[in-house]
Design an enzyme around this catalytic site. Sequence first.
Site, PDB file in Angstrom:
ATOM      1  N   CYS A  52       0.841  -1.212   0.000  1.00 53.12           N
ATOM      2  CA  CYS A  52       0.000   0.000   0.000  1.00 53.12           C
ATOM      3  C   CYS A  52       0.870   1.254   0.000  1.00 53.12           C
ATOM      4  O   CYS A  52       1.716   1.416   0.873  1.00 53.12           O
ATOM      5  CB  CYS A  52      -0.903  -0.004   1.229  1.00 53.12           C
ATOM      6  N   CYS A  55       0.447   3.386   3.419  1.00 53.87           N
ATOM      7  CA  CYS A  55       0.842   2.916   4.744  1.00 53.87           C
ATOM      8  C   CYS A  55       2.155   3.589   5.181  1.00 53.87           C
ATOM      9  O   CYS A  55       2.988   3.961   4.343  1.00 53.87           O
ATOM     10  CB  CYS A  55       1.014   1.388   4.745  1.00 53.87           C
ATOM     11  N   HIS A 114      -4.306   0.523   8.117  1.00 55.20           N
ATOM     12  CA  HIS A 114      -4.811   0.194   6.780  1.00 55.20           C
ATOM     13  C   HIS A 114      -6.203  -0.447   6.817  1.00 55.20           C
ATOM     14  O   HIS A 114      -6.974  -0.336   5.864  1.00 55.20           O
ATOM     15  CB  HIS A 114      -3.809  -0.766   6.121  1.00 55.20           C
ATOM     16  N   ASN A 154     -13.380   9.868  -1.409  1.00 52.53           N
ATOM     17  CA  ASN A 154     -14.017   8.822  -2.208  1.00 52.53           C
ATOM     18  C   ASN A 154     -13.788   7.525  -1.469  1.00 52.53           C
ATOM     19  O   ASN A 154     -12.645   7.123  -1.278  1.00 52.53           O
ATOM     20  CB  ASN A 154     -13.386   8.715  -3.601  1.00 52.53           C
ATOM     21  N   SER A 162      -9.031   4.133  -5.484  1.00 55.52           N
ATOM     22  CA  SER A 162      -8.079   3.146  -5.982  1.00 55.52           C
ATOM     23  C   SER A 162      -7.257   2.519  -4.860  1.00 55.52           C
ATOM     24  O   SER A 162      -6.421   1.673  -5.112  1.00 55.52           O
ATOM     25  CB  SER A 162      -7.173   3.776  -7.042  1.00 55.52           C
ATOM     26  N   HIS A 165      -6.900   2.094   1.813  1.00 56.86           N
ATOM     27  CA  HIS A 165      -6.364   2.750   3.014  1.00 56.86           C
ATOM     28  C   HIS A 165      -7.216   3.987   3.307  1.00 56.86           C
ATOM     29  O   HIS A 165      -7.507   4.764   2.408  1.00 56.86           O
ATOM     30  CB  HIS A 165      -4.903   3.146   2.768  1.00 56.86           C
ATOM     31  N   HIS A 167      -8.424   7.337   3.527  1.00 55.57           N
ATOM     32  CA  HIS A 167      -7.838   8.620   3.125  1.00 55.57           C
ATOM     33  C   HIS A 167      -8.850   9.468   2.377  1.00 55.57           C
ATOM     34  O   HIS A 167      -9.831   8.966   1.843  1.00 55.57           O
ATOM     35  CB  HIS A 167      -6.606   8.393   2.241  1.00 55.57           C
ATOM     36  N   GLN A 169      -9.059  13.570   0.160  1.00 54.16           N
ATOM     37  CA  GLN A 169      -8.273  14.466  -0.673  1.00 54.16           C
ATOM     38  C   GLN A 169      -8.667  15.911  -0.399  1.00 54.16           C
ATOM     39  O   GLN A 169      -9.755  16.189   0.110  1.00 54.16           O
ATOM     40  CB  GLN A 169      -8.491  14.147  -2.155  1.00 54.16           C
TER      41      GLN A 169
END
Lengths: 340, 340
Positions: A52, A55, A114, A154, A162, A165, A167, A169
């Site tokens: 990943c 990570c 993760h 997203n 994609s 993990h 996250h 933006q």
Amino acid sequence: MENTNLQDYSHKRYNILTGEWVLVSPHRAKRPWQGQNEEISTEKRPSYDESCYLCATNTRINGEINPDYKDVFIFTNDFAALQKDSPKFNVNDGLFKAQSENGICKVICFSPDHSKSLADMEVADIKKVVNAWQNEYVSIGEIEGINYVQIFENKGAVMGCSNPHPHGQIWSQTSLPNEVDKKNQQQLNYYNDKKSSLLGDYLQQEQTAKERIIFENDDFLVLTPFWAVWPFEVMIAPKKAQKNITEMTENEASNFAEAISVITKAYDKLFNTSFPYSSGIHQAPTNGEENKHWHWHMSFYPPLLRSATVKKFMVGYEMFGSPQRDITAEIAAKRLRELI
Amino acid sequence: MENTNLQDYSHKRYNILTGEWVLVSPHRAKRPWQGQNEEISTEKRPSYDESCYLCATNTRINGEINPDYKDVFIFTNDFAALQKDSPKFNVNDGLFKAQSENGICKVICFSPDHSKSLADMEVADIKKVVNAWQNEYVSIGEIEGINYVQIFENKGAVMGCSNPHPHGQIWSQTSLPNEVDKKNQQQLNYYNDKKSSLLGDYLQQEQTAKERIIFENDDFLVLTPFWAVWPFEVMIAPKKAQKNITEMTENEASNFAEAISVITKAYDKLFNTSFPYSSGIHQAPTNGEENKHWHWHMSFYPPLLRSATVKKFMVGYEMFGSPQRDITAEIAAKRLRELI
Ligand SMILES: O=P(O)(O)O[C@H]1O[C@H](CO)[C@@H](O)[C@H](O)[C@H]1O
Ligand SMILES: O=P(O)(O)O[C@H]1O[C@H](CO)[C@@H](O)[C@H](O)[C@H]1O
């Protein structure tokens, strides 16, 4: 319910924040589904995945090594859609009109773990994410030429994410994007007219009506907006009119984190799956103006409709006409409320 | 190319028909993809499928039996989102605003042959579909209370199409849906100002620029609009300003059918797959007004970006901000042109 017509017959509802309409077809919820089923991953993820790129301590595609971060970690997107220093230009050639757009795109890891999503995190840890959003809004917003900061997430492969993990933006840019521009205009018109917050007045009406409220604490309402587009769309909004997220006190930030925790947990229970969505915060531009008309809010746009594998497709009619929904906002609110 | 900045740097382009912007990030096309792959069915379909509710002579869910049709077959949608005779009402309760919406939803089978798509059909057979669209536009548009007729097709499971039998839909209703309303306003403003067609003037500019034109015949242009949102978005438009599709002569209808045939065949070649898309025709409302400002056009919004299995996700930033694309309209036009 106040108006049973709204539960039985086709109608359109007005979005006071964008000035646009959504078509609601309550009787259509009975339609059988023979179309595409989404794949769902039931695989339990490890807390650390060596492949990943988000990570801690792993190497990203551009060769950079992630620090051994313990809570939130933020970096500039390696494939940013907007660049800070790309050349400025203007195309004004008859009916061909274009303008350069500068900006900064960042990635924000919510946790080093993760295996987690916001729904699995402690409220105290979600609050660290909220505090990081506040800091980024200030520091990015101060940069010359950045007039708007869009925070979003997203979640889930079906939402184009994609990497599982946890996250989000942060994209920031020179001009106001379409959706923000509409909300800016609608709020400004109302504020000029009534000297009060459009969303604030709406929230008061919702508190009286009650039927679309899913959860509330001292500072926040979690509700299905009257004009919701996505089947289980939800808005979290501060009861007090605040123009951006930096106006929250520490205690309010905790209550905001709690609201996020409550709704994401309810989502996961709804179809017994890690619920996919795009979420985003709409708030005042960072254009140096007062922006008194703004009342910030966070929205969740989840695609699932009937089960973990059947989503609502916003296609044909929706692309060429208006968004369309089957299940009403009131029914969606009720179902989510029962899961809290 | 006329302006190399547009091929190299982030910018926004203005959609003259909607008044909205699209963010273009040409440098981002290099981004690696680690996200969801779509499933593609490579299964060859039979010409007749006994389990298909659209094949001739089969029984639909509501018990009706399809006729033994030979070309086009049209019926009222068994699970219509809009109903002709549902009650009329108005909700005007503070900031809760809603209005009943009446309408008719029809399904149009393009061919009895279950195995075909428009791309596989003869131009003469596509022309029969075009003629059927013309007839429906007239006969539905004449009905009291129907002021707009939206013709569209969802093709492919990834576009929410629940049955691969070649078919489209026609939804008609009392009020103008959002997208149509925007185009109505933009075209009207321009027409009032210049006494000429906004789209007509634009098409002339495109004929001079050439770089976005994919195909043309005597009466139609097939092109990637300057402001295209979807990676391989295409518009088919009559060179002459016509307000709706009934203004086509028989010969023009043939040339329109040819344009549809050419672009759908090119699409299928692009990623060597039966290319998914939503397509739709925007044309003058049937509200009894002159609508001289309207110039009808058909658009294709296909989701695929890089291959038969990797699509563009319009999620987070796109939902909260503006639509965003990586590959430019000019590159997309070039790739499609080379397949004709
Ligand atoms: O009518 P269908 O093909 O069953 O349904 C499809 O097209 C409709 C019109 O674009 C959409 O509202 C649905 O979400 C989609 O699944
Ligand atoms: O940036 P990511 O996660 O690679 O990409 C995802 O989010 C972006 C912002 O919403 C979209 O433009 C992409 O289409 C989507 O796949």
